[in-house]
Design a protein around this motif. Structure first.
Motif, short mmCIF file in Angstrom:
data_model
loop_
_atom_site.label_atom_id
_atom_site.label_comp_id
_atom_site.label_asym_id
_atom_site.label_seq_id
_atom_site.Cartn_x
_atom_site.Cartn_y
_atom_site.Cartn_z
N ALA A 302 0.84 -1.20 0.00
CA ALA A 302 0.00 0.00 0.00
C ALA A 302 0.87 1.24 0.00
CB ALA A 302 -0.92 0.00 1.20
N GLY A 335 -8.18 -1.38 1.71
CA GLY A 335 -8.56 -0.13 1.04
C GLY A 335 -7.34 0.62 0.55
N TRP A 336 -6.38 0.76 1.47
CA TRP A 336 -5.15 1.48 1.06
C TRP A 336 -4.41 0.71 -0.02
CZ3 TRP A 336 -5.70 6.13 2.03
CH2 TRP A 336 -6.12 6.63 3.28
N TYR A 337 -4.43 -0.63 0.10
CA TYR A 337 -3.75 -1.45 -0.91
C TYR A 337 -4.30 -1.13 -2.30
CZ TYR A 337 -2.60 -5.66 -3.58
OH TYR A 337 -2.18 -6.52 -4.54
N TYR A 338 -5.64 -1.15 -2.40
CA TYR A 338 -6.23 -0.90 -3.72
C TYR A 338 -6.10 0.56 -4.11
CZ TYR A 338 -7.91 -5.63 -3.95
OH TYR A 338 -7.95 -6.99 -4.03
N TYR A 339 -6.11 1.43 -3.12
CA TYR A 339 -5.93 2.86 -3.39
C TYR A 339 -4.56 3.06 -4.04
CZ TYR A 339 -6.19 7.91 -2.55
OH TYR A 339 -6.25 9.26 -2.70
N TRP A 344 -9.61 2.89 -7.53
CA TRP A 344 -10.42 3.68 -6.60
C TRP A 344 -11.70 2.98 -6.19
CZ3 TRP A 344 -6.38 6.35 -5.97
CH2 TRP A 344 -5.69 6.99 -7.01
N ALA A 347 -11.01 0.25 -3.68
CA ALA A 347 -10.57 0.89 -2.45
C ALA A 347 -11.78 1.45 -1.70
CB ALA A 347 -9.57 2.00 -2.76
N TRP A 350 -13.76 -1.26 0.10
CA TRP A 350 -13.18 -1.75 1.36
C TRP A 350 -13.28 -0.71 2.47
CZ3 TRP A 350 -12.76 -6.47 2.65
CH2 TRP A 350 -12.48 -7.46 1.70
N GLY A 366 -9.93 7.31 4.09
CA GLY A 366 -9.69 6.59 2.84
C GLY A 366 -10.90 6.68 1.92
N ALA A 370 -10.96 8.25 -1.72
CA ALA A 370 -11.35 7.46 -2.89
C ALA A 370 -12.47 8.17 -3.66
CB ALA A 370 -11.77 6.06 -2.45
#
Lengths: 621, 370
Positions: A302, A335-339, A344, A347, A350, A366, A370
C-alpha cells in the motif's frame, strides 16, 4: 516443586547430587538474569552455532580467553579440585541429599550427625570429601545472588572484591561463578547486539555455545539477528528452526517467528512456520503470524506499490478472512492497498466496508479520498466535514478539498454557509494552507479587505513565501502602505520574491498584478523579447488556457519555446496547463525547476498543489 | 592443659600419675532452660558489672588461695592459672590477680627453665610430679601479666612476663616443616619422639596474646609463629568436616592428625575459633568450619567429631562451648549472640572459663553482636 520435579526427572538417578542441588536452587531467588533452569536438560541442548564454518570469527581471539585473565571470580583455587573423587559403589545407594543440603547451609552440626547416621546404616559408605567445597557462608552467598538477581554485575564484582579483602582465599561457589560468567558474557553479547556490532555478537556466541539454550531465547534471537546482518541468512534460518523445534515456550516460539519476520523476507518465513507447525502438539499457534505477515506485505505494498506482489490466492484468503472476521482494520488496509494501485472503486468498497464494521477515522479518510479521486467531490466534502473532529487528518482533507475548490483558476462562487463552515474548520485547525486558500479566494474575487486578515493568519500560523506574498499583494491592493512595507521589511530578506515586490511600492499606481494570477501575468509578461511571432503565440496560449483547451495551450507554448525563451509567466501557464491535464508529476517538475531558478509566489503555489495531488495521503500543511 | 583432655597418657616422655584422668570432659548437666531463666534484658551490650559479678562467682567456685581448680579433673594447671589471671585483670580485680600470680609463681615456676610446670595435684607429694610445661599456660600467664602491667602501671609484672616470653622463645619454639612453630611443651613433642614427626597443638596458639608477645620478646619472631599457626589451621582441615585434630603431626606437609592421639576434633581444638575471633586476624574463612558446629535453632552441637569419618561423637558438655561457637558466628556473620548465652552460669571449670572469655572477646571486638 514443578521446577524440582523437572530437574530430577531429567537428570536421572545416576546423579546423586541432584536432590540437594535442586533444593539449593529452590531457595535462591533466581530473578531475571538467572531465571534459567539449574541444569540444561536434553530438551535444551545448546544450538551448535559452529556446525557450519564460522568465517566471521576465525581471526578473532575468543572472548573467554580474554576474559579469563581479568575475571575476579575465578582466581585459582589452591589445591582443591572440584572433581569429586571416586568413591565406593556404596555411595550410589546412599541418599546424600540431606547431607549436601546441610553442608550447603554450613550447618556443620547437622552434617556431622547425618554422617554418623548414614555410617551406622551403611558401614561401608564413605562420606563425600567435597561436601563443603560448595558450602558457602549462606549470608554472603545470598547477598551475591541477590545482587546477581538485579543484574548489577559490577556490584557483584565489587562485593566479591570486598569479601576477598578480608578473606583472600574465599571463592564463590562454582555454580555462581558459572552463572556469573555466563551473565557477563550475556551482557557483552547484548551490548554488542544493541550496538549493532554483529561481528562481536557472533564471536561471543561462537566461543560459548552453551549460551544458546532455550532458557535464554533472547540471546538466540540476537545471534540470529547478527547472522542476518552479516548475510548469513541460512545460519540464521537454522537457528530460528532450532528454537522452533526445540524450545517449549509457545509465546517465545511465536515471538521467534515474529522476529524472523522482521528480518527476513516472507518467503523465508513460510518454511519456518512450516517447521514450527510440525512440532507435536503445535496447533494453529502461527495463524496470527501468517496473518500478520500477509498484513505486513499488503501494508508495504500500500505504501510502495512497486514491492513484491502478494500471491493472488493469499490475497484472496486475506480478503475472505477479513470479511469473515469483520476486521475493520484489515479492511482499511485493503482499502489502502487498492488505493495505491489506483483502483479507486475497490478501495472505496473496502473503506466503506470498514466503516460499516467500525467507526474508524482511517476508513473515513480513505473513503473520502477514494471518492475525491473519482471526482465525487461533493460527497467527499460532506463526509470529511461530518468527520472533521474524529481525526486531524480528516479535517485536513476537508480543508484540502475546499482549498482546491477555492483556488480553482476559475473559482465557482461559494455559498455563505459553505464558506462559513470552511472558515470555522480552518480556524480550528489553524491551517496554514487553508487560511492561505481563503486569502487567495477573497483576493481573486477582489475582496482584498477580507483577503488580508486570512493571509495574516496564515503567516502567523506558518509563514511561507506564498502567504507572505499574498499578504503583501493584498496590502498593496488595499493601498495599506504601512502593512505592505512592514511585510516587506519582515520577510523581504527571507523571500526574494517578496523583496521583488518593492517595485510595486515605487509605482503604486501601476498595473500588472492582481486579477486571475495566471492569465494576467502570463499575458503581461509573454510578449517581450521573442518578437512578433513569439508574442502572438504567447497570446494564443493564454487564450487557449482561458478556454480550458489545455492541450492546445501546451502545444502552442512548445511552438513558442522553439522560437523564444519562455519567461516565468508562460512557464507558470505551462505548469498549470499540465496540472489541469492531471499530469501532476510533470506539473510539479515544471514548477520545481522554475522555483529553483527564481522562487516566486506562482512557482511555490504551483509546486504546492501539484505535489499535494501527487501525495494525497500526506497533504503537507 | 595437655593430657587430661587429650589422652596424652600414651606419650612415653610424659608420665602421668593419674591414668584415669585421660577422660574427656564430662557433661556438666547445665541445661539451656536453666541458663535462660536469668536471661538479661535484650539490650545492646552486656549489663554493667557483668564481668565483676561473674568473676566473683567464678572465684568463689574455682579459686582457692590463688589456685584455680579444674573441678572435673580435680587438679590445677598452668592454663587454669593463666585463664584466672586474665579474667582477673579484665575484671579489674588486682588483689585477686596478685593472689593467683603469687601462687602460680611459687607453685608452678619451680623449674630452672623459667616455664611453669603444667599440672599441680593437691593429693600428690610433691604436688608437681611432672615438670614439663604446656606452652599455652605460659603464653596465657605472660599475656595476663602484660595486661596487668599496662593496667596497673606495674613494671614488675612486665618484667616477669618478659622472662616467661624469653623462656618460651628459647624452649617452646622450633623450626618445623610447617615453619617456625610454638611447640606444646619442652619435652615429648619433637620429631624423634613420634613416628609421624613433630606433634603440635593448634589450640596453644593464643592468637589474641601474640600482639603483646611481639612487643615484649623481639628476639623471637612471634609474627612468624602466628603466621605458621594460621597456615596450619588452614591446612588442617581433616575429614569432610574440615576440622583440625586436637593434636597434629607436621613430620610431612601437609599436616595430619597425630598418630599418638585419637583423630578427633575435641576439647583442645574447640578453643581455636575463640582465639581466632578474639585476635585481630582478618581471615574469616578460617572460622567458617567452626561456625556451623552449633545449630542454635535446634540447639544441636557442638559435637566432638571423629575425624576418620566426620561423624559426630558426643556433644561438648557445657554452655561455654556454645558461647565459643556463637563468638565464631558473630565474627563471621555478625550474628547476634543467642540470648541464652548472655549470662554466665557456673558450670564446670573449663566451659565456664570459655564462656567468660567468649563474652570478653565479644565485648572487646564485636560489641555489635551483643
Amino acid at each position: 516443586m514443578k521446577h524440582m520435579a523437572l530437574i530430577l526427572g531429567c537428570i536421572g538417578s545416576a546423579f546423586v547430587l541432584s536432590g540437594a542441588q535442586a533444593a539449593d536452587s529452590l531457595k535462591r531467588p533466581l530473578a531475571s538474569l538467572s531465571s534459567v533452569q539449574t541444569e540444561s536438560t536434553d530438551t535444551d541442548a545448546p544450538f551448535d552455532l559452529n556446525a557450519r564454518p564460522a568465517v566471521s570469527a576465525a581471526a578473532k581471539p575468543s572472548l573467554s580467553e580474554s576474559l579469563s585473565g581479568t575475571s575476579a571470580l575465578t582466581a585459582p583455587r589452591a589445591g582443591r579440585s572440584l572433581v569429586q573423587p571416586k568413591r565406593e559403589a556404596a555411595a550410589g545407594s546412599v541418599d546424600e541429599s540431606a547431607l549436601r543440603f546441610y553442608a550447603s547451609q554450613n550447618d556443620a552440626a547437622r552434617v556431622s550427625m547425618e554422617i554418623k547416621r548414614l555410617k551406622v546404616l551403611n558401614p561401608s559408605w564413605e562420606p563425600p570429601t567435597n561436601l563443603f567445597d560448595e558450602a558457602r557462608d549462606p549470608a554472603m552467598d545470598q547477598k551475591l545472588w541477590d545482587l546477581f538477581g538485579t543484574g548489577r554485575l559490577d556490584e557483584v564484582r565489587a562485593a566479591v572484591d570486598e569479601i576477598r579483602a578480608t578473606d583472600p582465599t574465599w571463592q564463590p561457589s562454582a555454580e555462581f561463578v558459572k552463572k556469573f560468567e555466563l551473565a557477563e558474557l550475556r551482557q557483552q553479547l547484548v551490548a554488542a547486539s544493541d550496538a549493532k556490532d554483529s561481528a562481536s555478537v557472533l564471536s561471543v556466541a561462537e566461543a560459548h555455545p552453551d549460551m544458546m539454550v532455550c532458557a535464554d531465547v533472547d540471546v538466540m534471537w540476537r545471534v540470529a539477528e547478527a547472522l542476518v546482518h552479516t548475510n548469513e541468512v541460512d545460519r540464521a534460518q537454522d537457528l530460528y528452526k532450532h528454537i522452533l523445534t526445540r524450545c517449549p515456550n509457545p509465546a517465545e516460539r511465536l515471538a521467534t517467528i515474529q522476529k524472523a519476520a522482521e528480518l527476513l523476507p516472507a518467503t523465508a518465513i513460510k518454511p519456518l512456520i512450516a517447521v514450527g507447525q510440525r512440532r507435536p502438539g503445535a496447533g494453529r499457534e502461527f495463524e496470527s503470524v501468517q496473518l500478520d505477515l500477509l498484513r505486513r506485505q499488503v501494508g508495504k505494498l500500500a505504501a510502495d506499490p512497486t514491492g513484491e506482489p502478494v500471491i493472488a490466492s493469499e490475497l484472496r484468503s486475506f480478503e475472505t478472512l477479513t470479511t469473515q472476521k469483520k476486521a475493520a482494520n484489515d479492511a482499511v488496509l485493503l482499502g489502502w492497498y487498492y488505493y495505491s494501485k489506483k483502483d479507486w472503486p475497490t478501495a472505496q468498497t473496502w473503506f466503506k466496508q470498514a466503516m460499516s464494521w467500525d467507526r474508524i477515522p482511517k476508513a473515513v479518510e480513505g473513503y473520502a479520498l477514494a471518492l475525491r479521486q473519482q471526482g465525487q467531490l461533493a460527497e467527499a466534502e460532506t463526509l470529511s466535514y461530518e468527520w472533521r473532529d474524529a481525526d486531524p487528518l480528516i479535517a485536513k482533507l476537508y480543508i484540502e478539498i475546499l482549498a482546491t475548490a477555492l483556488t480553482e483558476p476559475k473559482p465557482a462562487a461559494m455559498d455563505a454557509g459553505r464558506l462559513a463552515r470552511t472558515e470555522s474548520v480552518i480556524e480550528a485547525a489553524q491551517s496554514v494552507n487553508g487560511s492561505q486558500a481563503m486569502g487567495w479566494y477573497y483576493y481573486n474575487t477582489g475582496a482584498f479587505q477580507k483577503a488580508s486578515p486570512w493571509f495574516s493568519k496564515s503567516v502567523a500560523w506558518g509563514a511561507n513565501e506564498t502567504n507572505v506574498l499574498g499578504l503583501a499583494l493584498a496590502a498593496n491592493r488595499m493601498k495599506d502602505r504601512a502593512l505592505f512595507q512592514k511585510v516587506l521589511a519582515e520577510h523581504g530578506t527571507q523571500y526574494p520574491a517578496v523583496a521583488a515586490l518593492k517595485a510595486y511600492d515605487q509605482k503604486p499606481g501601476s498595473k500588472g498584478q492582481g486579477g486571475t494570477r495566471v492569465a494576467k501575468r502570463g499575458g503581461g509578461g509573454g510578449g517581450g523579447n521573442g518578437g512578433g511571432q513569439a508574442g502572438q503565440l504567447a497570446e494564443a496560449a493564454v487564450a487557449q488556457f482561458k478556454d480550458g483547451n489545455y492541450k492546445e495551450a501546451l502545444a502552442t507554448l512548445d511552438k513558442r519555446a522553439a522560437v523564444s525563451k519562455e519567461d516565468q509567466g508562460l512557464g507558470v501557464l505551462r505548469g498549470w496547463a499540465l496540472y489541469q491535464l492531471n499530469q501532476y508529476d510533470k506539473a510539479r517538475d515544471q514548477f520545481a525547476s522554475m522555483d529553483k531558478k527564481q522562487s516566486s509566489r506562482d512557482t511555490q503555489y504551483g509546486l504546492y498543489y501539484s505535489s499535494a495531488k501527487l501525495d494525497p495521503l500526506n497533504l503537507g500543511d | 592443659m595437655i593430657a587430661l583432655r587429650t589422652a596424652l597418657l600414651g606419650l612415653a616422655a610424659i608420665t602421668l600419675a593419674t591414668g584415669a584422668a585421660a577422660k574427656t570432659e564430662p557433661r556438666t548437666g547445665l541445661s539451656l532452660a536453666q541458663a535462660t531463666e536469668t536471661q538479661a534484658p535484650a539490650e545492646a551490650g552486656l549489663p554493667a558489672g557483668w564481668l565483676q559479678q561473674a568473676w566473683a562467682k567464678y572465684k568463689q567456685r574455682f579459686v582457692r588461695s590463688g589456685r584455680v581448680i579444674d573441678d572435673v579433673n580435680k587438679i590445677s594447671h598452668s592454663e587454669g592459672q593463666g585463664y584466672g589471671m586474665l579474667i582477673a585483670v579484665k575484671a579489674g580485680d588486682r588483689a585477686g590477680f596478685d593472689e593467683i600470680w603469687t601462687w602460680t609463681k611459687k607453685e608452678l615456676y619451680i623449674d630452672a627453665s623459667g616455664l611453669a610446670a603444667w599440672q599441680w595435684k593437691e593429693k600428690a607429694s610433691p604436688n608437681v610430679t611432672d615438670r614439663n610445661n604446656a606452652s599455652d599456660g605460659d603464653v596465657l600467664i605472660a599475656w595476663a601479666l602484660i595486661e596487668a602491667g599496662a593496667k596497673w602501671q606495674k613494671a614488675e609484672y612486665v618484667d616477669d612476663a618478659r622472662a616467661i616470653v624469653a623462656a618460651l622463645g628459647r624452649l617452646n619454639t622450633a623450626q618445623t616443616p610447617a615453619g617456625l612453630a610454638l611447640i606444646p611443651g619442652r619435652v615429648g613433642f619433637q620429631a624423634e619422639d613420634h613416628p609421624d614427626g613433630m606433634v603440635l597443638n593448634l589450640s596453644y596458639w593464643v592468637f589474641p596474646a601474640f600482639d603483646r608477645l611481639k612487643g615484649l620478646g623481639p628476639e623471637t619472631d612471634w609474627a612468624e609463629i602466628q603466621a605458621t599457626g594460621l597456615r596450619l589451621i588452614r591446612d588442617s582441615r581433616f575429614s569432610p568436616m574440615r576440622l583440625p585434630a586436637d593434636w597434629i603431626a607436621v613430620g610431612s606437609a601437609p599436616p595430619a592428625p597425630a598418630k599418638s592421639f585419637p583423630a578427633r576434633f575435641s576439647y583442645n581444638a574447640i578453643r581455636i575459633p575463640l582465639y581466632l575471633a578474639w585476635a585481630k586476624v582478618p581471615q574469616p574463612d578460617l572460622l567458617r568450619p567452626f561456625a556451623g558446629l552449633w545449630n542454635e535453632k535446634l540447639n544441636l552441637g557442638p559435637f566432638e567429631v571423629d575425624l576418620a569419618t566426620g561423624g559426630a561423637l558426643d556433644t561438648f558438655g557445657g554452655t561455654g562451648f556454645r558461647a565459643v561457637i556463637a563468638t565464631a558466628k558473630c565474627a563471621l556473620d555478625k550474628q547476634k549472640l543467642d540470648p541464652s548465652l548472655r549470662t554466665v552460669e557456673m558450670g564446670a571449670y573449663y566451659p565456664t572459663t570459655l564462656h567468660i572469655l567468649s563474652l570478653i572477646a565479644l565485648q572487646e571486638r564485636y560489641p555489635e553482636c551483643l
